[in-house]
Design an enzyme around this catalytic site. Structure first.
Site, short mmCIF file in Angstrom:
data_model
loop_
_atom_site.label_atom_id
_atom_site.label_comp_id
_atom_site.label_asym_id
_atom_site.label_seq_id
_atom_site.Cartn_x
_atom_site.Cartn_y
_atom_site.Cartn_z
CB THR A 240 42.25 28.39 41.90
OG1 THR A 240 40.69 28.95 42.90
CG2 THR A 240 43.43 28.63 43.41
NE ARG B 210 34.56 34.10 37.98
CZ ARG B 210 35.13 34.06 36.46
NH1 ARG B 210 34.78 32.83 36.23
NH2 ARG B 210 34.76 35.44 36.13
N1 URA Z 1 31.35 35.59 35.66
C1 URA Z 1 30.58 36.61 35.42
O1 URA Z 1 29.70 37.52 35.78
N2 URA Z 1 30.52 37.00 34.21
C2 URA Z 1 31.37 37.14 33.33
O2 URA Z 1 32.20 36.78 32.40
C3 URA Z 1 32.02 34.66 34.20
C4 URA Z 1 31.32 35.03 35.40
#
Ligand code: URA
Length: 209
Positions: free
Chosen positions: A108, A104
């Site tokens: 964003t 991710r």
């Molecule tokens: N990814 C993670 O590793 N921890 C989170 O709290 C959220 C997304």
């Protein structure tokens, strides 16, 4: 919550408390992720259809049961899904594996794909998508989109922890995909981390922070 199974088995809940602890070592975190993966695999496969099979024990012939249909596919989302899937493979060693590389974007929170390798035909296999953390659900939604592009029709999602926001989004996009989790936490913070959560699962499993 419809379509969501919280696995409240005492062993799962005990190990979940251990893994959340910020003092836990990388080695122990990874071992626990692996162990909880095994326990959640047991639950997510609980209703798999069986078929009769003729065998002979050393004493007599008999009709036994075996899992019907084609081999399961485990689809871990990299990185943190890898330690989690190891525990599942321990229970289902003949499963096929689809690797889905998604991260991710830290600003964003949008899911960015960098790797995808799955068995060619998924349309008659159960695919279990695996990611320890269901936070915004951006990566989970993108992973399931890709698996569906490959023809998968029966998909389940397994995580260790889920945020209510992530469950809502995943169920909204893919209402046909049921979710198994060890706990539903309170909320996401401003960085899209699960609260109280356990921090960054990938960093904690691989010691990268
Ligand atoms: N990814 C993670 O590793 N921890 C989170 O709290 C959220 C997304």
């Amino acid at each position: 919550m419809e379509g969501v199974t919280v696995v409240d088995h005492p062993l799962v809940q005990h190990k979940l408390t251990l893994i959340r602890d910020k003092k836990r070592s990388t080695k122990s975190f990874r071992e626990l992720l692996n162990e909880i993966g095994t326990l959640l695999c047991y639950e997510v496969t609980r209703d798999l259809p069986l078929t009769d099979v003729q065998i002979e024990t050393p004493v007599a012939p008999m009709t036994g049961k075996e899992i019907a249909g084609k081999k399961l596919v485990f689809a871990p989302i990299l990185r943190a899904g890898l330690s989690f899937v190891e525990g599942m493979i321990a229970l289902v060693p003949s499963a096929r594996i689809a690797h889905i590389g998604l991260y991710r974007d830290p600003v964003t929170f949008v899911a960015v794909e960098y790797f995808f390798k799955a068995p060619v035909n998924l349309d008659d296999r159960l695919v279990i998508v695996i990611d320890p953390m269901l936070a915004t659900a951006n990566t989970a939604v993108a992973a399931i989109d890709r698996i569906k592009e490959r023809g998968a029709k029966e998909i389940r999602f397994v995580c260790l922890l889920a945020a209510p926001e992530g469950i809502e989004r995943l169920r909204g996009h893919h209402p046909d995909v049921p979710i198994w989790t060890a706990a539903i936490d309170e909320r996401l913070d401003e960085h899209a981390y699960i609260v109280p959560g356990l921090g960054d699962a990938g960093d904690r499993a691989y010691g990268t922070k």
